[in-house]
Motif scaffolding. Structure first.
Motif, PDB file in Angstrom:
ATOM      1  N   ALA A   9      42.627  38.402  34.220  1.00  0.00           N
ATOM      2  CA  ALA A   9      43.582  37.395  34.688  1.00  0.00           C
ATOM      3  C   ALA A   9      44.926  38.033  35.033  1.00  0.00           C
ATOM      4  CB  ALA A   9      43.760  36.313  33.628  1.00  0.00           C
ATOM      5  N   ALA A  10      45.386  38.978  34.209  1.00  0.00           N
ATOM      6  CA  ALA A  10      46.648  39.650  34.488  1.00  0.00           C
ATOM      7  C   ALA A  10      46.571  40.476  35.765  1.00  0.00           C
ATOM      8  CB  ALA A  10      47.037  40.539  33.307  1.00  0.00           C
ATOM      9  N   LEU A  11      45.448  41.142  35.971  1.00  0.00           N
ATOM     10  CA  LEU A  11      45.262  41.923  37.194  1.00  0.00           C
ATOM     11  C   LEU A  11      45.244  41.014  38.419  1.00  0.00           C
ATOM     12  CD1 LEU A  11      44.658  44.709  38.450  1.00  0.00           C
ATOM     13  CD2 LEU A  11      42.247  44.145  38.231  1.00  0.00           C
ATOM     14  N   ALA A  12      44.518  39.910  38.336  1.00  0.00           N
ATOM     15  CA  ALA A  12      44.466  38.974  39.460  1.00  0.00           C
ATOM     16  C   ALA A  12      45.842  38.384  39.755  1.00  0.00           C
ATOM     17  CB  ALA A  12      43.464  37.857  39.167  1.00  0.00           C
ATOM     18  N   TYR A  13      46.595  38.057  38.715  1.00  0.00           N
ATOM     19  CA  TYR A  13      47.937  37.509  38.906  1.00  0.00           C
ATOM     20  C   TYR A  13      48.852  38.536  39.575  1.00  0.00           C
ATOM     21  CZ  TYR A  13      52.405  35.337  37.920  1.00  0.00           C
ATOM     22  OH  TYR A  13      53.647  34.789  38.051  1.00  0.00           O
ATOM     23  N   GLY A  14      48.796  39.772  39.103  1.00  0.00           N
ATOM     24  CA  GLY A  14      49.647  40.812  39.676  1.00  0.00           C
ATOM     25  C   GLY A  14      49.321  41.101  41.122  1.00  0.00           C
ATOM     26  N   VAL A  15      48.036  41.184  41.437  1.00  0.00           N
ATOM     27  CA  VAL A  15      47.626  41.448  42.822  1.00  0.00           C
ATOM     28  C   VAL A  15      48.033  40.295  43.728  1.00  0.00           C
ATOM     29  CG1 VAL A  15      45.613  41.724  44.318  1.00  0.00           C
ATOM     30  CG2 VAL A  15      45.782  43.043  42.215  1.00  0.00           C
ATOM     31  N   SER A  16      47.800  39.061  43.277  1.00  0.00           N
ATOM     32  CA  SER A  16      48.151  37.918  44.126  1.00  0.00           C
ATOM     33  C   SER A  16      49.661  37.802  44.303  1.00  0.00           C
ATOM     34  CB  SER A  16      47.578  36.631  43.548  1.00  0.00           C
ATOM     35  OG  SER A  16      48.172  36.335  42.299  1.00  0.00           O
ATOM     36  N   ASP A  17      50.424  38.122  43.266  1.00  0.00           N
ATOM     37  CA  ASP A  17      51.883  38.087  43.386  1.00  0.00           C
ATOM     38  C   ASP A  17      52.372  39.147  44.370  1.00  0.00           C
ATOM     39  OD1 ASP A  17      54.428  37.083  42.689  1.00  0.00           O
ATOM     40  OD2 ASP A  17      54.717  38.735  41.287  1.00  0.00           O
ATOM     41  N   PHE A  18      51.793  40.331  44.316  1.00  0.00           N
ATOM     42  CA  PHE A  18      52.163  41.410  45.233  1.00  0.00           C
ATOM     43  C   PHE A  18      51.820  41.040  46.674  1.00  0.00           C
ATOM     44  CE2 PHE A  18      51.064  45.372  47.460  1.00  0.00           C
ATOM     45  CZ  PHE A  18      52.281  46.028  47.368  1.00  0.00           C
TER      46      PHE A  18
END
Length: 102
Positions: A9-18
């Motif tokens: 979830a943290a990886l998905a959030y970071g990628v989508s935010d970027f």
């Protein structure tokens, strides 16, 4: 298992935010927000169809509460970012008394 799901979830959030930040620099924020909302809806529908269940009314209430609490956020952030910002708020609050130093 919980740690792996949290990391995913943290990886998905970071990628989508970027990716959202890069897209917002190239175009207006409105199409980016619309595309992210549609993507989230499609993802939620795919997950709901892939993992069917029988939620209790209490589960649905717990799911609806955060969404309804977050509903005022987009209009208020838009109002704060436009020229003049929260001008109606500045006019309505009392001004502090001015002290003169003699």
């Amino acid at each position: 298992m919980g740690v792996l799901l949290s990391l995913a979830a943290a990886l998905a959030y970071g990628v989508s935010d970027f990716i959202g930040g890069i897209a917002a620099r190239r175009t207006s924020a409105w199409p980016v927000a619309l595309a992210s909302g549609i993507g989230a809806l499609v993802g939620a529908v795919v997950l709901a169809l892939a993992f069917p269940g029988d939620p209790a009314p209490a589960h649905l209430a717990w799911g609806c509460w955060p969404g309804s609490a977050a509903a005022p956020a987009p209009p208020s952030s838009t109002a704060a970012s436009r020229p003049g910002g929260w001008a109606w708020w500045r006019r309505s609050r009392p001004s502090a008394p001015r002290c003169s130093r003699s």
